[in-house]
Design an enzyme around this catalytic site. Structure first.
Site, PDB file in Angstrom:
ATOM      1  N   THR A  28       0.841  -1.190   0.000  1.00 36.71           N
ATOM      2  CA  THR A  28       0.000   0.000   0.000  1.00 36.71           C
ATOM      3  C   THR A  28       0.879   1.245   0.000  1.00 36.71           C
ATOM      4  O   THR A  28       1.960   1.259   0.586  1.00 36.71           O
ATOM      5  CB  THR A  28      -0.943   0.032   1.216  1.00 36.71           C
ATOM      6  OG1 THR A  28      -0.209   0.290   2.413  1.00 36.71           O
ATOM      7  CG2 THR A  28      -1.695  -1.280   1.360  1.00 36.71           C
ATOM      8  N   GLY A  29       0.415   2.283  -0.702  1.00 38.48           N
ATOM      9  CA  GLY A  29       1.168   3.537  -0.732  1.00 38.48           C
ATOM     10  C   GLY A  29       2.497   3.407  -1.436  1.00 38.48           C
ATOM     11  O   GLY A  29       3.524   3.845  -0.921  1.00 38.48           O
ATOM     12  N   ALA A  48       8.844 -11.324  -7.864  1.00 38.46           N
ATOM     13  CA  ALA A  48       7.464 -11.332  -7.394  1.00 38.46           C
ATOM     14  C   ALA A  48       6.570 -10.533  -8.325  1.00 38.46           C
ATOM     15  O   ALA A  48       7.024  -9.600  -8.994  1.00 38.46           O
ATOM     16  CB  ALA A  48       7.382 -10.756  -5.983  1.00 38.46           C
ATOM     17  N   VAL A  50       3.996  -7.820  -8.137  1.00 40.39           N
ATOM     18  CA  VAL A  50       3.743  -6.835  -7.094  1.00 40.39           C
ATOM     19  C   VAL A  50       2.573  -5.934  -7.484  1.00 40.39           C
ATOM     20  O   VAL A  50       2.567  -5.345  -8.571  1.00 40.39           O
ATOM     21  CB  VAL A  50       4.985  -5.960  -6.823  1.00 40.39           C
ATOM     22  CG1 VAL A  50       4.747  -5.055  -5.622  1.00 40.39           C
ATOM     23  CG2 VAL A  50       6.228  -6.836  -6.590  1.00 40.39           C
ATOM     24  N   TYR A 217      -1.327  11.173  14.748  1.00 40.12           N
ATOM     25  CA  TYR A 217      -0.433  10.308  13.965  1.00 40.12           C
ATOM     26  C   TYR A 217       0.285   9.315  14.879  1.00 40.12           C
ATOM     27  O   TYR A 217       0.355   8.119  14.582  1.00 40.12           O
ATOM     28  CB  TYR A 217       0.569  11.174  13.212  1.00 40.12           C
ATOM     29  CG  TYR A 217       1.681  10.413  12.529  1.00 40.12           C
ATOM     30  CD1 TYR A 217       1.480   9.830  11.277  1.00 40.12           C
ATOM     31  CD2 TYR A 217       2.927  10.269  13.131  1.00 40.12           C
ATOM     32  CE1 TYR A 217       2.501   9.139  10.644  1.00 40.12           C
ATOM     33  CE2 TYR A 217       3.953   9.578  12.508  1.00 40.12           C
ATOM     34  CZ  TYR A 217       3.730   9.018  11.264  1.00 40.12           C
ATOM     35  OH  TYR A 217       4.730   8.317  10.648  1.00 40.12           O
ATOM     36  N   SER A 220      -2.039   6.559  15.898  1.00 40.80           N
ATOM     37  CA  SER A 220      -2.332   5.621  14.808  1.00 40.80           C
ATOM     38  C   SER A 220      -1.187   4.624  14.628  1.00 40.80           C
ATOM     39  O   SER A 220      -1.416   3.446  14.307  1.00 40.80           O
ATOM     40  CB  SER A 220      -2.595   6.372  13.504  1.00 40.80           C
ATOM     41  OG  SER A 220      -1.413   6.955  12.969  1.00 40.80           O
ATOM     42  N   LYS A 221       0.041   5.068  14.871  1.00 40.23           N
ATOM     43  CA  LYS A 221       1.191   4.176  14.757  1.00 40.23           C
ATOM     44  C   LYS A 221       1.268   3.206  15.933  1.00 40.23           C
ATOM     45  O   LYS A 221       1.712   2.062  15.788  1.00 40.23           O
ATOM     46  CB  LYS A 221       2.477   4.998  14.632  1.00 40.23           C
ATOM     47  CG  LYS A 221       2.588   5.750  13.311  1.00 40.23           C
ATOM     48  CD  LYS A 221       2.534   4.793  12.126  1.00 40.23           C
ATOM     49  CE  LYS A 221       2.706   5.467  10.799  1.00 40.23           C
ATOM     50  NZ  LYS A 221       2.698   4.503   9.679  1.00 40.23           N
ATOM     51  N   GLY A 252      13.258   3.835  10.237  1.00 34.42           N
ATOM     52  CA  GLY A 252      14.273   4.849  10.473  1.00 34.42           C
ATOM     53  C   GLY A 252      13.711   6.215  10.102  1.00 34.42           C
ATOM     54  O   GLY A 252      12.597   6.339   9.584  1.00 34.42           O
TER      55      GLY A 252
END
Length: 346
Positions: A28-29, A48, A50, A217, A220-221, A252
């Site tokens: 996703t994204g 793969a 994708v 945010y 949500s993480k 990171g």
């Protein structure tokens, strides 16, 4: 930066990803020049097929064209001449994580196309600047970053379980979280839809402030960390011969376009001093998704939070205990409620 004592310290995605021919991945994204782009590139290079789960077909097609061109240039490197290179297999899959119903439509589309799914990487992210609720009655940052990925993963679970029963199966699910989940107060509760929708503002008038947006945010993480642990427990209950491995990953501090947009322009030239490039940021999620050592040392990695580059990290105090089970239950209720065309407070 790289940890010499971590299992992934010597992992190089350009060389160490095993042959993925015949495997299917969904990212996703993946349509911008960030981590998702780099993950897609390396999985496609390894053979793969994708799927780029994105909202914009044009951007996805440009990303695929850029990836093909980049891999073509790599194949012309004198050090790699003579290596067998497969044509990258990539497809656009329309995905809008903003509502459960839109996710459900994507899953139905995917199931018409594929009979297996080996790698699912939940990478898409948003940092909403305005507080608002979506059609499911969920705050939009939480909806895109967590609930949308919860719905995607759980609706795809039957296919993931089916794939895990195939010969030589190695099914992985990777949630992209952040070390910023540790900034959430340790006594926070995510037990109800009202908890998920909290503005995180000191005063109601500040609900659209930059700090309130950041706090939503962070939460949500944290939700993704809790989801990883709860999902791993549920999948382990199936007692598969080749159990599915779920991890959540902090890639990171990556100098992606998304990150640059949050930094005032005068300070952007300083980013390289305390951040890593998107290709390096892709190392840990690719390690989680493909490294053979994650399978051979499954007990060490399954359900864990990984930090650069492949090291098991410490989760926030708020991620300890059984709060993940309460979050899982309310998330299931939100997904069920969406079939009735409404969100519901608990």
């Amino acid at each position: 930066m790289c940890q010499d004592n971590s299992a992934g310290a010597a992992f190089d995605p350009a060389a160490d990803i095993p042959d993925l021919t015949g495997r299917v991945a969904l990212i996703t994204g993946a349509n911008s020049c960030g981590i998702g782009f780099e993950i897609t590139k390396r999985l496609a290079a390894a053979g793969a097929r994708v799927y780029l789960g994105c909202r914009h077909a044009g951007r996805a097609r440009k990303a695929m064209a850029d990836i093909r061109e980049s891999l073509k240039r790599e194949s012309m490197d004198p050090r790699k001449l003579g290596e067998k290179r497969l044509a990258p297999q990539m497809e656009f899959l329309h995905l809008d994580l903003i509502t459960v119903e839109s996710v459900r439509e994507t899953v139905e589309d995917f199931l018409r196309k594929e009979t297996r799914l080996d790698i699912l990487i939940c990478n898409a992210v948003t940092l909403s600047k305005q507080y608002e609720l979506n059609e499911d009655g969920v705050e939009t940052t939480m909806a895109v970053n967590y609930i949308g990925h919860f719905a995607l993963t759980t609706l795809l679970q039957p296919l993931l379980l089916h794939t895990a029963l195939l010969p030589g199966a190695d099914v992985r699910i990777v949630m992209m979280t952040s070390a910023l989940h540790t900034k959430v107060p340790k006594d926070i509760k995510l037990h109800t839809q009202a908890d998920l929708n909290a503005t995180k503002a000191q005063f109601l008038s500040c609900k659209d402030s930059r700090m309130a947006c950041y706090r939503r945010y962070f939460v949500s993480k944290l939700a993704l960390v809790l989801f990883t642990r709860s999902l791993q427990r549920r999948l382990d209950a199936h007692e598969l011969p080749n159990p599915i491995i779920v991890t959540c990953v902090h890639p990171g501090m990556v100098s992606s376009e998304n990150m640059k947009s949050q930094v005032p322009a005068p300070f952007r030239p300083l980013l390289p001093l305390f951040s890593i490039t998107p290709p390096r940021g892709a190392y840990t999620p690719l390690f989680a998704a493909t490294a053979p050592v994650v399978r051979t040392r499954r007990r060490e990695y399954a359900g864990q939070y990984l930090v650069p580059f492949g090291k098991v990290g410490k989760v926030a105090k708020a991620a300890d205990g059984e709060d993940g089970e309460a979050l899982f239950r309310i998330s299931e209720e939100i997904v069920r409620s969406s079939t009735r065309g409404c969100g519901r407070e608990s």
